[in-house]
Scaffold this motif. Structure first.
Motif, PDB file in Angstrom:
ATOM      1  N   GLN A 173       0.825  -1.216   0.000  1.00 13.42           N
ATOM      2  CA  GLN A 173       0.000   0.000   0.000  1.00 13.42           C
ATOM      3  C   GLN A 173       0.857   1.263   0.000  1.00 13.42           C
ATOM      4  O   GLN A 173       0.521   2.265  -0.609  1.00 13.42           O
ATOM      5  CB  GLN A 173      -0.947  -0.014   1.189  1.00 13.42           C
ATOM      6  N   LYS A 174       1.995   1.158   0.703  1.00 13.28           N
ATOM      7  CA  LYS A 174       2.914   2.305   0.766  1.00 13.28           C
ATOM      8  C   LYS A 174       3.632   2.538  -0.561  1.00 13.28           C
ATOM      9  O   LYS A 174       4.102   3.644  -0.837  1.00 13.28           O
ATOM     10  CB  LYS A 174       3.970   2.051   1.853  1.00 13.28           C
ATOM     11  N   ALA A 175       3.715   1.500  -1.353  1.00 15.06           N
ATOM     12  CA  ALA A 175       4.539   1.563  -2.570  1.00 15.06           C
ATOM     13  C   ALA A 175       3.935   2.527  -3.591  1.00 15.06           C
ATOM     14  O   ALA A 175       2.715   2.577  -3.781  1.00 15.06           O
ATOM     15  CB  ALA A 175       4.662   0.175  -3.170  1.00 15.06           C
ATOM     16  N   ASP A 176       4.819   3.296  -4.252  1.00 13.24           N
ATOM     17  CA  ASP A 176       4.353   4.169  -5.338  1.00 13.24           C
ATOM     18  C   ASP A 176       4.225   3.384  -6.631  1.00 13.24           C
ATOM     19  O   ASP A 176       3.523   3.768  -7.553  1.00 13.24           O
ATOM     20  CB  ASP A 176       5.377   5.296  -5.568  1.00 13.24           C
ATOM     21  N   TYR A 177       4.962   2.299  -6.702  1.00 12.38           N
ATOM     22  CA  TYR A 177       5.019   1.554  -7.962  1.00 12.38           C
ATOM     23  C   TYR A 177       4.906   0.071  -7.637  1.00 12.38           C
ATOM     24  O   TYR A 177       5.670  -0.453  -6.822  1.00 12.38           O
ATOM     25  CB  TYR A 177       6.348   1.854  -8.655  1.00 12.38           C
ATOM     26  N   VAL A 178       3.948  -0.570  -8.254  1.00 11.69           N
ATOM     27  CA  VAL A 178       3.771  -2.015  -8.055  1.00 11.69           C
ATOM     28  C   VAL A 178       3.656  -2.661  -9.415  1.00 11.69           C
ATOM     29  O   VAL A 178       2.978  -2.151 -10.301  1.00 11.69           O
ATOM     30  CB  VAL A 178       2.481  -2.307  -7.226  1.00 11.69           C
ATOM     31  N   ARG A 179       4.371  -3.767  -9.613  1.00 10.47           N
ATOM     32  CA  ARG A 179       4.158  -4.503 -10.868  1.00 10.47           C
ATOM     33  C   ARG A 179       4.128  -5.993 -10.590  1.00 10.47           C
ATOM     34  O   ARG A 179       4.763  -6.499  -9.676  1.00 10.47           O
ATOM     35  CB  ARG A 179       5.190  -4.149 -11.938  1.00 10.47           C
ATOM     36  N   GLU A 180       3.346  -6.674 -11.439  1.00  7.39           N
ATOM     37  CA  GLU A 180       3.238  -8.124 -11.327  1.00  7.39           C
ATOM     38  C   GLU A 180       3.665  -8.733 -12.648  1.00  7.39           C
ATOM     39  O   GLU A 180       3.304  -8.227 -13.715  1.00  7.39           O
ATOM     40  CB  GLU A 180       1.778  -8.528 -11.086  1.00  7.39           C
ATOM     41  N   ASP A 181       4.408  -9.777 -12.584  1.00  9.99           N
ATOM     42  CA  ASP A 181       4.814 -10.480 -13.805  1.00  9.99           C
ATOM     43  C   ASP A 181       4.791 -11.974 -13.548  1.00  9.99           C
ATOM     44  O   ASP A 181       5.013 -12.426 -12.425  1.00  9.99           O
ATOM     45  CB  ASP A 181       6.249 -10.102 -14.209  1.00  9.99           C
ATOM     46  N   THR A 182       4.577 -12.711 -14.611  1.00  9.92           N
ATOM     47  CA  THR A 182       4.731 -14.163 -14.533  1.00  9.92           C
ATOM     48  C   THR A 182       5.808 -14.570 -15.524  1.00  9.92           C
ATOM     49  O   THR A 182       5.753 -14.210 -16.703  1.00  9.92           O
ATOM     50  CB  THR A 182       3.404 -14.885 -14.843  1.00  9.92           C
TER      51      THR A 182
END
Lengths: 759, 300
Positions: A173-182
């Motif tokens: 939640q604190k993160a400015d940038y979130v990414r998900e990859d597989t």
């Protein structure tokens, strides 16, 4: 950094086994012949999953020249596996009983007077199978109602590993940038040049001597004894030269059991030698994996959280899969400071040849995901990828939660060094079309602290004997499989006793004549662990010799004795000296003939749960891509690495060269062409391992740190170096073309398709 | 290792070799370099009762060039031997390239050009350049010899028009026309030491007006046999060279290919690479021919 190491440390001592190997005089297991020796052959399953309904060996037995034919029912049927600590994980039998689980599963074995007769006899064995539905991917294996590879493993998951620390949700939640990859990574093979071979000789009282191409003689000894149902001490495992292992020769194998079992039945030596087809079609592999990774960063590039979920395609048996499942999670958070981390790893059975340990042991896969993802994050955040790593890099004294305290770390220096050496900043500023630079980093263990084998002995043990001719004899169960430990261990002993390396004789191949125990050559453990055991023994030998000096020169209690140049001398007054030989002679006299001998041991204690020491490094790959053919040419590889104090420079360079070769194969060329459970490419013609001629130029940059837990400050230099290449090449290809690989290997067709250039 | 038992015959003359072939016709194979045959025997993929070695037959091992006849490659001439001949490097650069990059050093030192053709693999590296040079195969049996244009030599994967009892005694390559160029390029997954996944060879010459005269384009590994791209050749011949023309010819070559999907490459990739490589070899040929034309023009 501590620098008062003996002069021998850091030198490029040539390999002791080198001349024999390059002139063809080196003896490997298949070269051994004993009087009356029989030749063994295995009958393997042609089905990926089937019930064995009936086996008839009568025709095979009747063939002239056949001396023994065995099937599972003839054997004690005691399951084995390297995780003795968790007996239910031991899922293998030397020969299948009831069911076969992959194409190549061993069903029967023959011993005959020559290989042709043995092969003919295998063809005469009649097996009636009832084919069962099979699963070939982790997704299919985990699907609702999927057929079970092993009945006790529900959902085909044989082992789950969870790691969790920090406030994961809060940090995301604190993160400015979130990414998900597989990411999807494929299976590749060790492709050691010496196919497996084993020769068992029956001894008096049903004892067995087994020469075998292994990297873990002690493990083979213990597991062979337990599967035969005989005392451990009745099995003597010896090795001659081993032509590579890379993790593929660290278990008990069916042919070792069959050779010993049939040797006991026939009273004759029995030898098995596998072919390259056997190795490629049925042998161990690196785990293919599906890796889901979600990372959160602050806008200034600080890593805040990572959620890492991995499914390992284990093939038909556990093999070393449980350890890979365990370690993959550890490697998911080893190089960087990470406040919150969660790992969920599942080892999944499929009806394919079993995957097992292979150089890096879960790390090449975990780092390919992590490093590829960081490079994408750097681009999105507008931060230079090397800067992003420096922002998050581990430092000396950092704690990896639930793992260890990092007691030496040159990671940031490595990153700065590759940046400078590769011309990173200038080349990225002046980008040329079709050309790119990529970065990847790594951290690795120097041996494992975990004791899943449940040995009651020390992890490494040696005996050192010294003689009044000025020589020493080192007895060690450590296993040189081509990586050069026979040379490096001599170097450590010679350096510490201050004698010439030519004065050291080594016995390192015999479980009956070397002290118990050594867990073998895997996990990049030998230099640190066996090296420490040697230093322990040397300390005891010195305690036998120093009194001679004190008596001889009537020394003050505060004096120190130095061991250098085949002499002992008073450090503050080098004129007071005795030769090493003379000192041993006097000590021997003083002991009234009792030989000077000492055992040394090492087991990591109070070093966390994973490893006593951690190596670090960074690699820049420079590539050119032909945008019409999609072919990738690697122009240069720059690697900076921290392996502590280097013991043997040339040996470390060799490790790096070999690691680049393996890493490039993994990144660009090697893969198995599978049709269901069948492997189609079973020769080096179509299994595209890079050759010496494919090797790019490379630059090796050493960052020396002093590891307090390592012998003379040394850490590992074996496996870590094999980790970064897939991600560094992948990043470079992205920079050159815009194609971002999340699905190894990087092939010309994938590049062209991604760019819309392949119709 | 399923090595079957066989008799090895070592004739000392061509007529002895032909007699032996006739005598054992029920189960016999010729042994030249052995680089294809021996591995097949070793893994049991081929079982044969008799091998007739050509190693001791005199006069078959030569490679020679003369301006009248062209290049004559003897039936047991080695790949490396052909690659090393200065005239081959100078006048047949496509063949020289094929013979110096295919397989491995060890195989090139043992393997023969005739064997590479007789094995009739779709991926045979020497086939594409030899097709582009209009090579002829001389097949000899007990009754005499016949010349087979290479374009009519291949009959399918592993199949040729050679009859039982015939031996390839020579491969003849006509001398290149003046103001000509030729080239061969191949792709494989590894950069070195690998079987060809796609290969394209071309040769062409320029006439007095600078138009394309003699054009040949041939491919390997993209059809059941090594393949001439006749449509592309016709499209080029008699035309003034230009980028557009070369593009169209390359497209025609790709259209003529009949590739399959296998573990070395997909059919789609192979077809597209025929176009890419055709364009590249044609450009190389043209540059060579133009530079010769300039040199020869200057001399005249």
């Amino acid at each position: 950094m501590k620098t008062n190491n003996p002069q021998l440390i850091g030198q490029s001592i040539p390999r002791i086994d080198g001349p024999h190997k390059v002139t063809g005089r080196a003896i490997y297991t298949d070269d051994l012949k004993l009087p009356g020796m029989l030749y063994g052959k295995l009958l393997r399953s042609p089905y990926a999953h089937a019930r064995i309904k009936r086996i008839d060996v009568s025709k095979a037995r009747a063939l002239p020249g056949v001396k023994d034919v065995i099937i599972g029912a003839d054997t004690p049927q005691i399951k084995y596996g390297n995780w003795r600590l968790v007996p239910e994980s031991q899922d293998e039998l030397p020969l299948a009983v009831d069911k076969v689980r992959f194409i190549g599963d061993e069903v029967a074995a023959v011993a005959a007077i020559d290989p042709e007769t043995a092969e003919r006899a295998c063809e005469l064995i009649e097996v009636e199978y009832e084919e069962l539905p099979a699963v070939f991917s982790v997704e299919d294996a985990c699907a609702e109602g999927a057929p079970l590879v092993h009945d006790i493993s529900k959902g085909n998951v044989s082992l789950v590993r969870k790691i969790s620390y920090g406030d994961l949700e809060g940090m995301f939640q604190k993160a400015d940038y979130v990414r998900e990859d597989t990411f999807r990574v494929h299976a590749v093979q060790h492709a050691y040049l010496e196919p497996c071979a084993s020769l068992a000789e029956p001894d008096e009282g049903g004892r067995i001597t087994l020469w075998t191409s292994t990297q873990t003689p002690y493990l083979v000894q213990c597991l062979l004894a337990s599967t035969l149902g005989i005392p451990e001490n009745h099995v003597r495992v010896m090795k001659v030269m081993v032509g590579g292992g890379f993790g593929g020769k660290m278990e008990l194998r069916p042919w070792e059991f069959c050779a010993a079992f049939m040797a006991r039945r026939t009273g004759k030596p029995v030898k098995f030698t596998l072919t390259r087809v056997d190795e490629l079609a049925f042998g161990r592999r690196r785990h293919g994996m599906t890796l889901y990774s979600k990372v959160g960063l602050s806008k200034d590039g600080k890593l805040l959280a990572k959620d890492f979920q991995v499914m390992l395609d284990g093939g038909a048996y556990n093999a070393m899969g449980p350890t890979a499942t365990f370690l993959c999670g550890t490697f998911g958070n080893m190089a960087y400071r990470l406040p919150a981390y969660r790992y969920f790893g599942r080892h999944v059975y499929t009806n394919k040849p079993p995957a097992s340990a292979m150089r890096g042991f879960g790390a090449p896969q975990a780092y390919f995901a992590m490093e590829s993802q960081l490079n994408q994050a750097a681009l999105d955040l507008g931060i230079d990828p090397i800067d992003l790593r420096i922002i998050n890099a581990m430092e000396e004294g950092d704690v990896i939660p639930e793992v260890a305290t990092v007691s030496s770390c040159g990671f940031k220096q490595c990153l700065e060094k590759v940046r400078a050496a590769s011309g990173w900043d200038e080349k990225r500023k002046n980008k040329k079309p079709g050309h790119g630079l990529g970065i990847s980093a790594f951290s690795f263990i120097s041996g494992g602290v975990f004791n899943w084998f449940n040995t009651k002995y020390n992890f490494s043990s040696v005996e050192v004997r010294v003689y009044d001719d000025g020589t020493a004899h080192l007895f060690s169960m450590a296993c040189d499989i081509g990586q050069g430990t026979d040379t490096v261990l001599r170097q450590i002993l010679a350096a510490d006793l201050g004698i010439g390396i030519d004065k050291v004789r080594l016995t390192s191949m015999d479980t009956s004549n070397t002290p118990k125990a050594d867990l073998g050559s895997w996990g990049s453990r030998v230099t640190l662990m066996n090296g420490n055991a040697i230093l322990d023994a040397c300390r005891k030998i010195k305690d036998m010799l120093i009194p001679v000096m004190f008596t001889q020169f009537d020394l003050n209690q505060i004096q120190d004795i130095a061991f250098e140049d085949d002499h002992l001398f008073v450090r503050s007054n080098p004129k007071k000296r005795l030769s090493f030989a003379e000192c041993v002679y006097k000590a021997l006299r003083g002991r009234r003939g009792e030989p000077l001998s000492a055992h040394g041991f090492y087991t990591p204690r109070n070093r966390g749960l994973v490893s006593p020491a951690f190596s670090f490094g960074a690699q820049v790959a420079e590539v050119s891509v032909d945008e019409q053919t999609g072919l990738v040419k690697v122009d240069n590889i720059y690697t900076a690495h921290d392996c502590g104090v280097t013991i043997n420079k040339r040996a470390v360079e060799g490790q790096l060269e070999g690691a680049i070769q393996m890493g490039l194969g993994y990144a660009l060329h090697e893969q198995f062409a599978m049709q269901g459970g069948r492997t189609l490419n079973t020769s080096f013609l179509d299994y595209k391992m890079p050759t010496a001629q494919d090797m790019p130029p490379s630059v090796s940059l050493e960052v020396e740190t002093y590891e307090p837990e390592g012998p003379f400050g040394a850490k590992e230099a074996g496996e870590g170096l094999a980790i970064p290449t897939a991600a560094s090449v992948g990043h470079a290809v992205y920079e050159a073309t815009g194609y971002r690989c999340q699905d190894l290997p990087i092939t010309p067709e994938k590049i062209l398709r991604a760019l819309g250039k392949l119709k | 290792m399923a090595t079957s038992h066989f008799a090895l015959h070592q004739p000392q003359s061509l007529s002895q070799a032909l007699d032996l072939l006739e005598m054992h016709r029920a189960s016999v194979r010729l042994l030249a370099g052995g680089t294809d045959l021996v591995p097949k025997l070793k893994v049991g993929a081929l079982k044969v009762a008799n091998l007739v070695s050509l190693q001791g037959v005199p006069g078959l091992g030569a490679v020679a060039f003369d301006e009248g006849q062209g290049l004559v490659i003897g039936g047991t001439a080695r790949l490396a031997q052909v690659a090393a001949l200065p005239e081959v490097k100078r006048l047949y650069p496509g063949l020289a390239h094929a013979c110096s990059v295919m397989a491995t050093t060890q195989i090139r030192n043992m393997g023969t050009v005739a064997g590479n053709l007789a094995n009739a693999a779709p991926s045979a590296d020497t086939a594409a350049p030899l097709l582009a040079y209009d090579a002829r195969v001389t097949a000899t049996n007990k009754k005499g010899s016949r010349d087979i244009p290479l374009a009519q030599f291949f009959a399918g994967p592993g199949l040729s028009v050679l009859e039982p009892g015939e031996i390839i005694t020579a491969i003849t390559v006509p001398p290149p026309p003046p103001k000509s160029g030729s080239a061969y390029q191949r792709l494989s997954a590894r950069s070195q030491v690998d079987i060809c996944a796609v290969g394209v060879a071309a040769s062409l010459s320029l006439d007095g007006q600078g138009r394309l005269a003699h054009c040949r384009l041939a491919c390997a590994s993209v059809a059941p046999t090594p393949l001439r791209c006749l449509e592309a050749e016709e499209m080029l011949s008699g035309q003034a060279p230009g980028d557009d023309l070369l593009d169209r010819a390359a497209q025609a070559a790709a259209a003529a290919a009949k590739p399959i999907d296998d573990m070395r490459a997909s059919a789609a990739y192979r077809r597209q690479m025929v176009e890419v490589l055709s364009r590249r070899v044609l450009a190389t040929c043209l540059a060579q021919a133009a530079s010769l034309a300039q040199a020869q023009g200057g001399a005249a």
